[in-house]
Design an enzyme around this catalytic site. Structure first.
Site, PDB file in Angstrom:
ATOM      1  N   LYS A  97       5.467 -11.211 -14.606  1.00 15.18           N
ATOM      2  CA  LYS A  97       5.209  -9.994 -13.838  1.00 15.18           C
ATOM      3  C   LYS A  97       4.810  -8.858 -14.772  1.00 15.18           C
ATOM      4  O   LYS A  97       5.363  -8.718 -15.879  1.00 15.18           O
ATOM      5  CB  LYS A  97       6.466  -9.628 -13.046  1.00 15.18           C
ATOM      6  N   SER A 176       8.585  -6.407  -4.839  1.00 16.06           N
ATOM      7  CA  SER A 176       7.450  -6.015  -5.655  1.00 16.06           C
ATOM      8  C   SER A 176       6.883  -7.136  -6.512  1.00 16.06           C
ATOM      9  O   SER A 176       5.809  -6.972  -7.096  1.00 16.06           O
ATOM     10  CB  SER A 176       7.855  -4.846  -6.562  1.00 16.06           C
ATOM     11  N   SER A 200      13.093  -7.735  -4.443  1.00 15.78           N
ATOM     12  CA  SER A 200      11.753  -7.889  -5.023  1.00 15.78           C
ATOM     13  C   SER A 200      11.474  -9.258  -5.620  1.00 15.78           C
ATOM     14  O   SER A 200      10.332  -9.540  -5.986  1.00 15.78           O
ATOM     15  CB  SER A 200      11.506  -6.810  -6.083  1.00 15.78           C
TER      16      SER A 200
END
Length: 491
Positions: A97, A176, A200
């Site tokens: 990420k 996210s 997330s």
């Protein structure tokens, strides 16, 4: 430095292995193939690079591809040929990420303000490299971890644009860790790293139909991760198979725990599982939860209906606590990154001057953070202490009262259409584990038409092995996961 292109990378130079079932193959199976010489890490990496270059044109989950990926794979092959493989992750392609420091490779948190890459790796990225993993690239994410605006749209960032749900492309991937969930579902890497403050990891994994594990807070180092709150944030694995998540978890934690070894036994027979149904939010999710309950009962578990208390109070005081922590922790992180804004106020000014950043939604949470009290403020201190206490009690007291091994709950409802009107207040169950810092893992459980729905297993502090064992047992008992169909819209 100019902004890196978020466009799909060029097609891999060599043809990938057409006989590889990237969707269905686990890390142990890949290691067996590489040990026998039937597969090389270079071939595996090329196969994933080819899918990024082609499939990701629809999904838009990968921001940057590592130009050194094939070199890392070749080094892995040389180690293995010399009998010096570094472990089960050696030669395995991993996506990271883009809020996790990776030297020379992105780390924007989705924001165009962070255009200068870091010079050092986050501690967990160093552990991946030391284990021989191929750092394949960086994934798109909801900008600033979905903490710039209460009206943000998950999966959108100023750097990468909109990530799509690979099952139905006009549906949202949640966030996210949007790119990590979507990329793993689309078989663009064997595994990926996500981060979670509240939902997330588990929400994008649930909506993508993959496994996502949020470990006990503190198990994985937060060094070098763009924060919302260091008191609540944690990195965690995203994978298509529980065993792969367990292997990645062992490496990221780096404490010598073999999570994968604990998955072989079946914990369901004789277990007591609390079911927090969250019923009434979505009829399809209610149906999937009932089917999951039937699976548990058929495999010998006793199911106990439970309700986790205090949720309204936790959410009411948890958000203002996060706003204060965001200002403090983010500005401490920004001080480690040369060439980028130093304060939340400077980020606000950058966004106001940028042609892209405010094109989809505003920055109301940034404005709140800019005027937030310091973390020595008594009101903040009481909010954080009370939120954590209530979240822990909501799990601990229910588990103790009913003599439970774990609590199961729906992870998500069917993915919503991406429309830039803000994410709906949909079904979720992440808050108790997120605020308490307890472990939570989602596993595919069913579908609403073509859209996946997951169920989560959570338990008390340090019960990481326990929840992974239950997730693995459920995965074996109900192998419902399927590859995405990339439908343009719902029929």
């Amino acid at each position: 430095m100019p902004f890196p292109s978020a466009a799909p990378p060029a097609r891999a130079e060599a043809d990938p292995r057409p006989d590889l079932d990237l969707d269905g193959t686990t890390i142990p199976e890949l290691v067996d193939l590489m040990e026998t010489g039937a597969l090389t890490a270079v071939e595996l990496t090329r196969a994933y690079l080819d899918r990024i270059a082609t499939v990701d044109r629809q999904v838009r989950s990968v921001l940057f591809v590592n130009p050194e990926a094939l070199d890392q794979a070749a080094e892995s092959d040389r180690r293995r040929a010399g009998g010096q493989a570094l472990g089960p992750l050696d030669g395995i392609p991993v996506l990271v990420k883009d809020n996790i420091d990776t030297r020379g490779l992105g780390t924007t948190a989705g924001s165009r303000a962070l255009c200068v890459p870091p010079s050092d790796d986050a501690e967990l990225v160093g552990r991946l490299r030391a284990a021989g993993a191929v750092v394949l690239g960086k994934t798109n994410m909801s900008e600033w971890g979905n903490f710039r605006s209460a009206w943000a749209t998950s999966g959108w960032s100023g750097v990468g644009g909109q990530t799509n749900n690979p099952h139905v492309l006009d549906r949202n991937p949640c966030g996210s860790s949007s790119g990590s969930g979507a990329a793993v579902a689309a078989s663009l890497a064997q595994v990926a790293v996500g981060t979670e403050t509240n939902g997330s990891i588990v929400c994008p994994s649930g909506q993508a139909g993959v496994v996502g594990f949020k470990p006990t807070h503190g198990r994985i180092s937060g060094d070098g991760i763009v924060p919302i709150s260091t008191r609540q944030d944690t990195a965690g694995p995203v994978a298509r198979h529980v065993v792969d998540a367990a292997i990645l978890m062992s490496v990221m934690e780096g404490r010598g725990v073999d999570y994968a070894a604990a998955l072989a036994s079946d914990p369901l027979r004789g277990a007591r599982v609390g079911v927090w149904r969250r019923a009434g939010h979505d009829a399809e999710a209610d149906r999937v939860v009932e089917e999951a309950v039937d699976v548990l009962r058929r495999h010998g578990a006793t199911v106990v209906e439970v309700d986790l208390p205090h949720q309204g109070r936790i959410e009411a005081i948890g958000l203002p606590a996060l706003v204060a922590e965001f200002k403090h922790d983010l500005e401490a992180y920004l001080a480690t990154r040369p060439g980028v804004p130093r304060t939340v106020r400077e980020l606000i000014e950058f966004n106001e001057a940028d042609p892209v950043e405010l094109s989809r939604f505003g920055q109301d949470l940034f404005f709140e953070a800019a005027k937030a009290p310091p973390i020595t403020d008594p009101t903040y201190v009481d909010q954080r202490r009370t939120a954590v206490d209530l979240a822990r009690r909501s799990i601990d007291e229910v588990i103790e009262a009913h003599r439970l091994d774990v609590v199961m709950a729906p992870t998500n409802g069917p993915a919503w259409r991406t429309d830039y009107a803000g994410d709906p207040a949909g079904l979720g169950s992440s808050t108790p584990a997120a605020v308490s810092g307890y472990p939570n893992v989602t596993v595919p459980a069913g579908f609403a038409g073509p859209l996946p729905i997951g169920v989560s297993f959570m338990a008390g502090h340090g019960a990481d092995v326990t929840v992974l064992r239950f997730a693995a047992a459920f995965e074996r008992a109900a192998p419902v996961r399927r590859a995405p169909a990339y439908l343009p819209t719902l029929p």
